[in-house]
Design a protein around this motif. Structure first.
Motif, PDB file in Angstrom:
ATOM      1  N   ASN A 150       1.042  -1.269  -0.270  1.00 18.86           N
ATOM      2  CA  ASN A 150       0.153   0.271   0.548  1.00 18.86           C
ATOM      3  C   ASN A 150       0.900   0.918   0.080  1.00 18.86           C
ATOM      4  OD1 ASN A 150       0.810   0.475   2.367  1.00 18.86           O
ATOM      5  ND2 ASN A 150      -1.475   0.341   3.183  1.00 18.86           N
ATOM      6  N   SER A 151       2.227   1.046  -0.379  1.00 16.63           N
ATOM      7  CA  SER A 151       2.939   2.046   0.031  1.00 16.63           C
ATOM      8  C   SER A 151       2.928   3.107   1.069  1.00 16.63           C
ATOM      9  CB  SER A 151       2.635   3.185  -1.582  1.00 16.63           C
ATOM     10  OG  SER A 151       2.674   2.508  -2.343  1.00 16.63           O
ATOM     11  N   TRP A 152       2.406   3.105   2.574  1.00 17.37           N
ATOM     12  CA  TRP A 152       2.576   3.573   2.942  1.00 17.37           C
ATOM     13  C   TRP A 152       4.076   2.818   3.622  1.00 17.37           C
ATOM     14  CZ3 TRP A 152       0.563   7.588   5.838  1.00 17.37           C
ATOM     15  CH2 TRP A 152       0.715   7.545   6.999  1.00 17.37           C
ATOM     16  N   ASP A 153       5.303   3.710   4.387  1.00 20.82           N
ATOM     17  CA  ASP A 153       6.796   3.606   4.410  1.00 20.82           C
ATOM     18  C   ASP A 153       6.882   3.906   6.355  1.00 20.82           C
ATOM     19  OD1 ASP A 153       6.196   6.180   4.160  1.00 20.82           O
ATOM     20  OD2 ASP A 153       8.264   6.017   2.957  1.00 20.82           O
ATOM     21  N   ARG A 154       5.673   4.021   7.135  1.00 24.03           N
ATOM     22  CA  ARG A 154       5.673   4.508   8.854  1.00 24.03           C
ATOM     23  C   ARG A 154       5.284   3.170   9.064  1.00 24.03           C
ATOM     24  NH1 ARG A 154       3.645  11.418   8.004  1.00 24.03           N
ATOM     25  NH2 ARG A 154       5.535  11.275   6.514  1.00 24.03           N
ATOM     26  N   PRO A 155       5.107   3.175  10.200  1.00 24.62           N
ATOM     27  CA  PRO A 155       4.438   2.490  11.368  1.00 24.62           C
ATOM     28  C   PRO A 155       3.230   1.381  11.336  1.00 24.62           C
ATOM     29  CG  PRO A 155       5.360   3.409  12.901  1.00 24.62           C
ATOM     30  CD  PRO A 155       6.051   4.091  11.455  1.00 24.62           C
ATOM     31  N   ILE A 156       2.978   0.381  11.009  1.00 22.95           N
ATOM     32  CA  ILE A 156       1.677  -0.424  10.807  1.00 22.95           C
ATOM     33  C   ILE A 156       1.347  -1.558  11.815  1.00 22.95           C
ATOM     34  CG2 ILE A 156       0.333  -1.641  10.125  1.00 22.95           C
ATOM     35  CD1 ILE A 156       1.820  -0.943   7.152  1.00 22.95           C
ATOM     36  N   LEU A 157       0.205  -0.842  12.607  1.00 19.69           N
ATOM     37  CA  LEU A 157      -0.808  -2.118  13.579  1.00 19.69           C
ATOM     38  C   LEU A 157      -0.938  -2.717  12.746  1.00 19.69           C
ATOM     39  CD1 LEU A 157      -0.998  -1.272  17.692  1.00 19.69           C
ATOM     40  CD2 LEU A 157      -2.816  -2.403  16.075  1.00 19.69           C
ATOM     41  N   THR A 158      -1.408  -4.275  13.641  1.00 21.32           N
ATOM     42  CA  THR A 158      -2.581  -5.420  12.762  1.00 21.32           C
ATOM     43  C   THR A 158      -3.077  -5.269  13.983  1.00 21.32           C
ATOM     44  OG1 THR A 158      -0.790  -6.976  12.838  1.00 21.32           O
ATOM     45  CG2 THR A 158      -2.027  -5.887  10.675  1.00 21.32           C
ATOM     46  N   ASP A 159      -4.531  -5.185  14.374  1.00 20.67           N
ATOM     47  CA  ASP A 159      -5.754  -5.521  14.966  1.00 20.67           C
ATOM     48  C   ASP A 159      -5.688  -7.120  14.236  1.00 20.67           C
ATOM     49  OD1 ASP A 159      -7.671  -6.687  16.422  1.00 20.67           O
ATOM     50  OD2 ASP A 159      -9.858  -5.474  15.968  1.00 20.67           O
ATOM     51  N   SER A 160      -5.411  -8.025  15.734  1.00 20.83           N
ATOM     52  CA  SER A 160      -5.846  -9.148  15.049  1.00 20.83           C
ATOM     53  C   SER A 160      -6.573  -9.949  14.758  1.00 20.83           C
ATOM     54  CB  SER A 160      -5.920 -10.536  16.690  1.00 20.83           C
ATOM     55  OG  SER A 160      -6.272 -10.606  17.049  1.00 20.83           O
ATOM     56  N   GLY A 161      -7.613  -9.707  14.417  1.00 18.95           N
ATOM     57  CA  GLY A 161      -8.924  -9.875  14.119  1.00 18.95           C
ATOM     58  C   GLY A 161     -10.077 -11.032  14.938  1.00 18.95           C
ATOM     59  N   GLY A 162      -9.945 -10.856  16.152  1.00 20.50           N
ATOM     60  CA  GLY A 162     -10.747 -10.919  17.306  1.00 20.50           C
ATOM     61  C   GLY A 162     -11.891 -10.384  17.462  1.00 20.50           C
ATOM     62  N   PHE A 163     -11.661  -8.966  16.808  1.00 17.33           N
ATOM     63  CA  PHE A 163     -13.124  -9.089  17.070  1.00 17.33           C
ATOM     64  C   PHE A 163     -13.697  -8.711  15.903  1.00 17.33           C
ATOM     65  CE2 PHE A 163     -15.822  -4.400  16.026  1.00 17.33           C
ATOM     66  CZ  PHE A 163     -16.218  -4.552  17.447  1.00 17.33           C
ATOM     67  N   GLN A 164     -13.239  -8.649  14.848  1.00  9.02           N
ATOM     68  CA  GLN A 164     -14.591  -8.989  13.596  1.00  9.02           C
ATOM     69  C   GLN A 164     -15.041 -10.648  14.063  1.00  9.02           C
ATOM     70  OE1 GLN A 164     -11.476  -7.752  13.323  1.00  9.02           O
ATOM     71  NE2 GLN A 164     -12.186  -5.414  12.869  1.00  9.02           N
ATOM     72  N   VAL A 165     -14.636 -11.406  14.091  1.00 11.56           N
ATOM     73  CA  VAL A 165     -14.704 -12.803  14.669  1.00 11.56           C
ATOM     74  C   VAL A 165     -15.923 -12.523  15.856  1.00 11.56           C
ATOM     75  CG1 VAL A 165     -14.362 -15.197  15.908  1.00 11.56           C
ATOM     76  CG2 VAL A 165     -12.851 -14.192  14.088  1.00 11.56           C
ATOM     77  N   PHE A 166     -15.594 -12.023  16.659  1.00 14.46           N
ATOM     78  CA  PHE A 166     -16.643 -11.730  17.496  1.00 14.46           C
ATOM     79  C   PHE A 166     -18.371 -10.572  16.631  1.00 14.46           C
ATOM     80  CE2 PHE A 166     -18.374  -6.918  19.135  1.00 14.46           C
ATOM     81  CZ  PHE A 166     -19.411  -7.831  20.600  1.00 14.46           C
ATOM     82  N   SER A 167     -17.643  -9.565  15.891  1.00 15.39           N
ATOM     83  CA  SER A 167     -19.467  -9.416  15.360  1.00 15.39           C
ATOM     84  C   SER A 167     -19.550 -10.333  14.525  1.00 15.39           C
ATOM     85  CB  SER A 167     -18.872  -8.167  14.971  1.00 15.39           C
ATOM     86  OG  SER A 167     -17.448  -8.461  13.301  1.00 15.39           O
ATOM     87  N   LEU A 168     -18.892 -11.309  14.438  1.00 13.44           N
ATOM     88  CA  LEU A 168     -19.925 -12.168  13.586  1.00 13.44           C
ATOM     89  C   LEU A 168     -20.135 -13.205  14.213  1.00 13.44           C
ATOM     90  CD1 LEU A 168     -17.139 -12.843  11.169  1.00 13.44           C
ATOM     91  CD2 LEU A 168     -19.153 -12.236  10.832  1.00 13.44           C
ATOM     92  N   SER A 169     -20.454 -12.907  14.997  1.00 11.17           N
ATOM     93  CA  SER A 169     -21.182 -13.978  16.161  1.00 11.17           C
ATOM     94  C   SER A 169     -22.187 -15.060  16.253  1.00 11.17           C
ATOM     95  CB  SER A 169     -22.168 -13.491  17.198  1.00 11.17           C
ATOM     96  OG  SER A 169     -23.235 -12.603  16.994  1.00 11.17           O
ATOM     97  N   GLU A 170     -23.417 -14.723  14.392  1.00 13.91           N
ATOM     98  CA  GLU A 170     -23.765 -15.034  14.048  1.00 13.91           C
ATOM     99  C   GLU A 170     -23.111 -16.610  13.263  1.00 13.91           C
ATOM    100  OE1 GLU A 170     -27.065 -13.280  12.270  1.00 13.91           O
ATOM    101  OE2 GLU A 170     -28.487 -12.475  14.642  1.00 13.91           O
ATOM    102  N   LYS A 171     -21.820 -16.339  12.504  1.00 17.69           N
ATOM    103  CA  LYS A 171     -21.340 -16.957  11.590  1.00 17.69           C
ATOM    104  C   LYS A 171     -19.882 -17.532  12.224  1.00 17.69           C
ATOM    105  CE  LYS A 171     -22.924 -13.828   7.719  1.00 17.69           C
ATOM    106  NZ  LYS A 171     -22.592 -13.125   6.829  1.00 17.69           N
ATOM    107  N   ARG A 172     -20.117 -17.582  13.608  1.00 18.72           N
ATOM    108  CA  ARG A 172     -18.737 -18.448  14.174  1.00 18.72           C
ATOM    109  C   ARG A 172     -18.970 -19.186  15.299  1.00 18.72           C
ATOM    110  NH1 ARG A 172     -19.181 -16.675  19.191  1.00 18.72           N
ATOM    111  NH2 ARG A 172     -18.647 -14.346  19.632  1.00 18.72           N
TER     112      ARG A 172
END
Length: 376
Positions: A83-105
């Protein structure tokens, strides 16, 4: 990753510090624009650097894993090159997204099985797999896989969720410590405190994750429906335990007032979709208060979007013109509003940092939060 604490406010727990990563320095307190799929929605990298002046952005493991996928990211040489971003990046692990998919997980001690929101395909996230994915993404700061309970979770659910998060954390740290970065720079790993709105659970969780001595620590599971006063109480409980010589990251928070209240309680890092999501819907955050730019009252207001000029567009365009763009459904309107909001958030934490260093944070904070919550 290195962290240094530079100054603390004499009347609160607010602190100014600096994080050093392989992609640059991050002065704290800091707000991280959310780039869920590798892009901060509607905003060019050039504007992120020059107008927003962002030091670090956030990507999401769940979304990047599904699209563009790990093979594309690996071939690109990681997300920074993709994505051509040369400064720091943090990644969320996906835990919140899995939480939001409660009917699909489906949760188990093994991990979280879920169906993609894109095509319904079945996937399994384990603590180990989430580390492997974030190695391929190449984030400077990686998050542990956790389970995020809802804000109104009962005690038994919150307890079970916390214990599951702790079990997953042990496995995630083991995977992190037995694997190597893929692109020639170091990656940090942050555990996440859970425990919903229960002080005893939060205390236990904070003590548990602090015992691992990782590069930084995060507070998760807040701003998910609980009252604000509960959120502030949980921050106080947790930050009384988390080590002072490591950065503290409050995940997914929040409004300008939320951020200043959390800074005063010792938080260093923030992220939230609110500046861009609300901006796309015509809500502007300013130092004078909150503006709904689509309201009729701005139709002939030819004053600058924000006279304080947090970014170029604040003084280049008028409120009347920005309202016209929204009413006309011109895509430039949401883009300008999003950039303004992000630039304002950056100004807010930068000003908080300056006031902390000067020893005047608490007085300034009590004055400005009265303005920030006003509807103009």
């Amino acid at each position: 990753m290195q962290y240094s604490l530079e100054k603390t406010d004499p009347l609160s727990l607010a602190r100014a510090g600096e994080i050093i990563t392989g992609h640059g320095r991050i002065p704290t307190p800091v707000f991280m624009p959310v780039g869920t799929v590798g892009s901060v929605k509607g905003i060019h990298v050039k504007d992120l650097k020059e107008e927003v002046r962002a030091h670090i952005i956030l990507g999401n493991t769940y979304h990047l894993y599904l699209r563009p996928g790990l093979e594309v990211l690996r071939q690109a040489g990681g997300l920074h090159r993709f994505n051509s971003w040369d400064r720091p990046i943090l990644t969320d692990s996906g835990g919140f997204q899995v939480f939001s998919l409660s009917e699909k997980r489906k949760l188990s001690h093994q991990g979280a099985e879920f169906r993609s929101h894109l095509d319904g395909s079945k996937h399994l996230f384990t603590p180990e797999k989430v580390v492997d994915i974030q190695r391929i993404i190449g984030a400077d700061i990686m998050m542990a896989f956790d389970e995020c309970p809802p804000g109104d979770a009962n005690y038994d659910y919150a307890l079970q969720s916390m214990e599951l998060t702790h079990k997953w954390l042990k496995r995630g740290i083991e995977r992190f410590e037995t694997t190597d970065p893929q692109y020639g720079y170091e990656q940090a790993f942050f555990p996440i405190v859970q425990g919903a709105g229960y002080p005893d659970l939060r205390k236990r969780s904070a003590e548990f994750i602090a015992s691992f001595g990782m590069d930084g620590n995060a507070i998760g599971g807040l701003a998910v429906g609980e009252p604000e006063e509960v959120m502030y109480e949980m921050i106080e409980v947790v930050n009384d335990i988390l080590p002072e010589d490591k950065p503290r990251y409050l995940m997914g928070v929040g409004t300008p007032v939320n951020i200043l209240e959390a800074v005063s309680r010792g938080v260093d890092m923030f992220d939230c979709v609110m500046p861009t999501r609300n901006g796309r819907n015509g809500m502007l955050f300013t130092s004078e208060g909150i503006i709904n730019i689509k309201n009729e009252k701005w139709k002939t207001d030819f004053s600058p979007i924000d006279s304080d000029g947090h970014c170029l567009y604040d003084t280049l365009y008028s409120k009347a013109y920005l309202r016209h763009l929204f009413v006309s459904r011109e895509m430039l309107g949401p883009q300008i509003a999003s950039i303004h909001n992000l630039a304002f958030y950056h100004w807010l934490v930068s000003e908080a940092r300056r006031r902390i260093i000067e020893g005047r944070f608490s007085t300034w904070k009590e004055k400005i939060i009265q303005q920030l919550a006003r509807r103009l």
